[in-house]
Each structure stands twice: as structure tokens, then as C-alpha cells.
Design a protein around this motif. Structure first.
Motif, PDB file in Angstrom:
ATOM      1  N   LEU A  11      -8.546  -5.110   1.082  1.00  0.00           N
ATOM      2  CA  LEU A  11      -8.392  -3.721   1.500  1.00  0.00           C
ATOM      3  C   LEU A  11      -9.550  -3.312   2.393  1.00  0.00           C
ATOM      4  N   LEU A  47      -9.683   3.996  -3.123  1.00  0.00           N
ATOM      5  CA  LEU A  47      -8.760   3.922  -4.260  1.00  0.00           C
ATOM      6  C   LEU A  47      -8.854   5.177  -5.117  1.00  0.00           C
ATOM      7  N   CYS A  51      -5.141   6.542  -5.383  1.00  0.00           N
ATOM      8  CA  CYS A  51      -4.457   6.169  -6.629  1.00  0.00           C
ATOM      9  C   CYS A  51      -3.925   7.379  -7.409  1.00  0.00           C
ATOM     10  N   ALA A 103      -5.810   0.867   3.913  1.00  0.00           N
ATOM     11  CA  ALA A 103      -4.903   1.376   2.888  1.00  0.00           C
ATOM     12  C   ALA A 103      -3.654   1.975   3.530  1.00  0.00           C
ATOM     13  N   ASN A 111      -0.418  -0.917  -2.346  1.00  0.00           N
ATOM     14  CA  ASN A 111      -1.412   0.055  -2.804  1.00  0.00           C
ATOM     15  C   ASN A 111      -1.194   0.386  -4.283  1.00  0.00           C
TER      16      ASN A 111
END
Length: 121
Positions: A11, A47, A51, A103, A111
Motif C-alpha cells: 500500500l 488505514l 477502514c 489506497a 482495502n
């Protein structure tokens, strides 16, 4: 553990640059022995941004995110604060921009899987 690091590194930028010692207001420092790259830290920061949007507000993710950061930044008492401080450092911005771009280029499923891998850390 190494699979997640590979995904995080994927990533991030391909070029590995050792994270220099950095002192934040909280006197957070990263020693060169840690071997963690800017790109890995930037990927983890990204992230933390994406996320929650992908898997929702997940306590397991939050707990494991802290654990991953502790593993990546051993010897730092508050790695979440360290990553937040790094994310605001102008020298760190190119790595974050690249991680965000990476990303964005990844598929939603890739992802999502990386986010789930953090939970499985």
C-alpha cells in the motif's frame, strides 16, 4: 504478521526510507533501530482514515490498530500520538499522499481485506 506488513508495504511506496528521528510536542522519538519506514507509518495512518469507512467503527480494528503500531514502533509509549504527529509533519506529507493514492488505486475488496487483516493481527 508478515503478510500484513507486506500488504502495508504494498500500500505504501516501493522505496523504503528509514524514518528519521522525530520529536513531536510530546517528545515522541523513533530510533533508527526500529526499521520502520515512512511509507509503513503513512500506510497505517491512511488505514486509520479509510477502514472506519469500509468496516464501520470497529472496536477490534481500533484495538488491533494500536497493537500494530506498537509492533511497528517499539519503544514509543504512545504510537497513535506519534503517527498523528508524523501525519502533521510537512516532510511526512509526500508519504501520506502516496499512501492515499495507493489506497485509492486499490480495489475496494483489497482495502477491505487489509482492514480485516489489521483485526486479525
Amino acid at each position: 504478521m508478515s503478510t500484513l506488513l507486506k500488504k502495508i508495504t504494498t500500500l505504501a511506496l516501493a522505496t523504503m526510507i528509514t524514518l528519521p528521528a522525530f520529536a513531536a510536542e510530546e517528545n515522541v522519538e523513533v530510533s533508527p533501530e526500529a526499521g520502520t519506514t515512512r511509507e509503513e507509518i503513512a500506510a497505517m495512518h491512511v488505514l486509520s482514515e479509510i477502514c472506519p469507512q469500509i468496516i464501520g467503527n470497529n472496536k477490534n480494528f481500533n484495538d488491533r490498530y494500536v497493537r500494530v503500531l506498537k509492533d511497528l514502533l517499539p519503544g514509543i509509549s504512545d504510537p497513535v500520538a506519534a503517527v498523528k504527529a508524523y501525519s502533521q509533519d510537512p516532510e511526512f506529507q509526500p508519504a501520506i499522499a502516496q499512501a492515499r493514492e495507493d489506497a485509492a488505486r486499490a480495489t475496494a475488496e483489497n482495502n477491505r481485506q487489509v482492514c480485516l487483516d489489521v483485526i486479525d493481527w
